[in-house]
Motif scaffolding. Structure first.
Motif, PDB file in Angstrom:
ATOM      1  N   GLY A 185      -8.808   4.714  -9.367  1.00  0.00           N
ATOM      2  CA  GLY A 185      -7.596   4.917 -10.159  1.00  0.00           C
ATOM      3  C   GLY A 185      -6.364   5.046  -9.301  1.00  0.00           C
ATOM      4  N   ASN A 186      -5.370   5.711  -9.827  1.00  0.00           N
ATOM      5  CA  ASN A 186      -4.096   5.878  -9.138  1.00  0.00           C
ATOM      6  C   ASN A 186      -4.192   6.970  -8.075  1.00  0.00           C
ATOM      7  N   PRO A 187      -3.384   6.852  -7.023  1.00  0.00           N
ATOM      8  CA  PRO A 187      -3.390   7.903  -6.008  1.00  0.00           C
ATOM      9  C   PRO A 187      -2.808   9.197  -6.578  1.00  0.00           C
ATOM     10  N   PRO A 188      -3.246  10.322  -6.045  1.00  0.00           N
ATOM     11  CA  PRO A 188      -2.673  11.589  -6.510  1.00  0.00           C
ATOM     12  C   PRO A 188      -1.194  11.671  -6.148  1.00  0.00           C
ATOM     13  N   THR A 189      -0.417  12.231  -7.061  1.00  0.00           N
ATOM     14  CA  THR A 189       1.030  12.327  -6.829  1.00  0.00           C
ATOM     15  C   THR A 189       1.499  13.761  -6.641  1.00  0.00           C
ATOM     16  N   ASN A 190       0.575  14.706  -6.817  1.00  0.00           N
ATOM     17  CA  ASN A 190       0.947  16.106  -6.617  1.00  0.00           C
ATOM     18  C   ASN A 190      -0.292  16.902  -6.214  1.00  0.00           C
ATOM     19  N   GLU A 191      -0.079  18.137  -5.863  1.00  0.00           N
ATOM     20  CA  GLU A 191      -1.164  18.977  -5.352  1.00  0.00           C
ATOM     21  C   GLU A 191      -2.261  19.199  -6.394  1.00  0.00           C
ATOM     22  N   ASN A 192      -1.900  19.389  -7.635  1.00  0.00           N
ATOM     23  CA  ASN A 192      -2.916  19.607  -8.676  1.00  0.00           C
ATOM     24  C   ASN A 192      -3.816  18.392  -8.836  1.00  0.00           C
ATOM     25  N   GLU A 193      -3.225  17.203  -8.884  1.00  0.00           N
ATOM     26  CA  GLU A 193      -4.022  15.976  -8.994  1.00  0.00           C
ATOM     27  C   GLU A 193      -4.934  15.830  -7.778  1.00  0.00           C
ATOM     28  N   PHE A 194      -4.382  16.088  -6.599  1.00  0.00           N
ATOM     29  CA  PHE A 194      -5.171  15.973  -5.374  1.00  0.00           C
ATOM     30  C   PHE A 194      -6.339  16.946  -5.388  1.00  0.00           C
ATOM     31  N   ASN A 195      -6.070  18.203  -5.723  1.00  0.00           N
ATOM     32  CA  ASN A 195      -7.128  19.216  -5.714  1.00  0.00           C
ATOM     33  C   ASN A 195      -8.233  18.902  -6.719  1.00  0.00           C
ATOM     34  N   THR A 196      -7.880  18.225  -7.804  1.00  0.00           N
ATOM     35  CA  THR A 196      -8.862  17.868  -8.824  1.00  0.00           C
ATOM     36  C   THR A 196      -9.857  16.828  -8.311  1.00  0.00           C
ATOM     37  N   ILE A 197      -9.403  15.903  -7.460  1.00  0.00           N
ATOM     38  CA  ILE A 197     -10.280  14.804  -7.035  1.00  0.00           C
ATOM     39  C   ILE A 197     -10.668  14.834  -5.555  1.00  0.00           C
ATOM     40  N   LYS A 198     -10.150  15.779  -4.789  1.00  0.00           N
ATOM     41  CA  LYS A 198     -10.354  15.733  -3.338  1.00  0.00           C
ATOM     42  C   LYS A 198     -11.808  15.861  -2.907  1.00  0.00           C
ATOM     43  N   THR A 199     -12.619  16.596  -3.645  1.00  0.00           N
ATOM     44  CA  THR A 199     -14.021  16.771  -3.260  1.00  0.00           C
ATOM     45  C   THR A 199     -14.741  15.433  -3.194  1.00  0.00           C
ATOM     46  N   GLY A 200     -14.481  14.561  -4.137  1.00  0.00           N
ATOM     47  CA  GLY A 200     -15.116  13.246  -4.135  1.00  0.00           C
ATOM     48  C   GLY A 200     -14.480  12.259  -3.170  1.00  0.00           C
ATOM     49  N   MET A 201     -13.282  12.568  -2.708  1.00  0.00           N
ATOM     50  CA  MET A 201     -12.555  11.653  -1.830  1.00  0.00           C
ATOM     51  C   MET A 201     -12.975  11.758  -0.367  1.00  0.00           C
TER      52      MET A 201
ATOM     53  N   MET B  28       0.854  -1.176   0.000  1.00  0.00           N
ATOM     54  CA  MET B  28       0.000   0.000   0.000  1.00  0.00           C
ATOM     55  C   MET B  28       0.897   1.234   0.000  1.00  0.00           C
ATOM     56  N   ALA B  29       0.559   2.178  -0.839  1.00  0.00           N
ATOM     57  CA  ALA B  29       1.334   3.422  -0.924  1.00  0.00           C
ATOM     58  C   ALA B  29       1.162   4.228   0.356  1.00  0.00           C
ATOM     59  N   LYS B  30       2.199   4.955   0.710  1.00  0.00           N
ATOM     60  CA  LYS B  30       2.147   5.759   1.934  1.00  0.00           C
ATOM     61  C   LYS B  30       1.000   6.756   1.904  1.00  0.00           C
ATOM     62  N   ILE B  31       0.720   7.311   0.742  1.00  0.00           N
ATOM     63  CA  ILE B  31      -0.382   8.268   0.672  1.00  0.00           C
ATOM     64  C   ILE B  31      -1.706   7.574   0.995  1.00  0.00           C
ATOM     65  N   ASP B  32      -1.858   6.312   0.601  1.00  0.00           N
ATOM     66  CA  ASP B  32      -3.083   5.578   0.913  1.00  0.00           C
ATOM     67  C   ASP B  32      -3.213   5.353   2.420  1.00  0.00           C
ATOM     68  N   ILE B  33      -2.104   5.053   3.066  1.00  0.00           N
ATOM     69  CA  ILE B  33      -2.122   4.874   4.522  1.00  0.00           C
ATOM     70  C   ILE B  33      -2.568   6.171   5.188  1.00  0.00           C
ATOM     71  N   VAL B  34      -2.014   7.276   4.734  1.00  0.00           N
ATOM     72  CA  VAL B  34      -2.358   8.583   5.310  1.00  0.00           C
ATOM     73  C   VAL B  34      -3.810   8.932   5.018  1.00  0.00           C
ATOM     74  N   LEU B  35      -4.244   8.776   3.777  1.00  0.00           N
ATOM     75  CA  LEU B  35      -5.623   9.115   3.432  1.00  0.00           C
ATOM     76  C   LEU B  35      -6.614   8.288   4.246  1.00  0.00           C
ATOM     77  N   ASN B  36      -6.318   7.014   4.430  1.00  0.00           N
ATOM     78  CA  ASN B  36      -7.205   6.148   5.211  1.00  0.00           C
ATOM     79  C   ASN B  36      -7.251   6.528   6.686  1.00  0.00           C
TER      80      ASN B  36
END
Length: 85
Positions: free
Chosen positions: A19-35, A1-9
């Protein structure tokens, strides 16, 4: 499990993502509302938690290495040390 997944959980309001976990702030900001339900953490908050997780992992590695050195210095064989650790 990716470290970001551990943190998000670790967030109670985390709902997941597709899909794939976000790898940068732009990717995160694009999908964070649904997360997340409600307020999502910032990318900076997530990065801080990832750093803390990495530090905890390193501390465990360092503690094991220290214990190995001390037990070896006491004259225990590698097999004996491995059975203890």
């Amino acid at each position: 499990m990716a470290k970001i997944d551990i943190v998000l959980n670790s967030y109670n309001n985390f709902r997941g993502y597709t899909g794939n976990p976000p790898t940068n702030e732009n990717e995160f900001n694009t999908i964070k509302t649904g997360m997340f339900e409600g307020t999502a953490p910032t990318w900076s908050e997530i990065q801080i938690k990832i750093t803390e997780l990495e530090q905890e992992e390193q501390a465990k590695i360092d503690a094991k290495a220290s214990a190995l050195a001390k037990l070896t210095a006491l004259g225990l064989t590698e097999e004996e040390v491995n059975s203890i650790l």
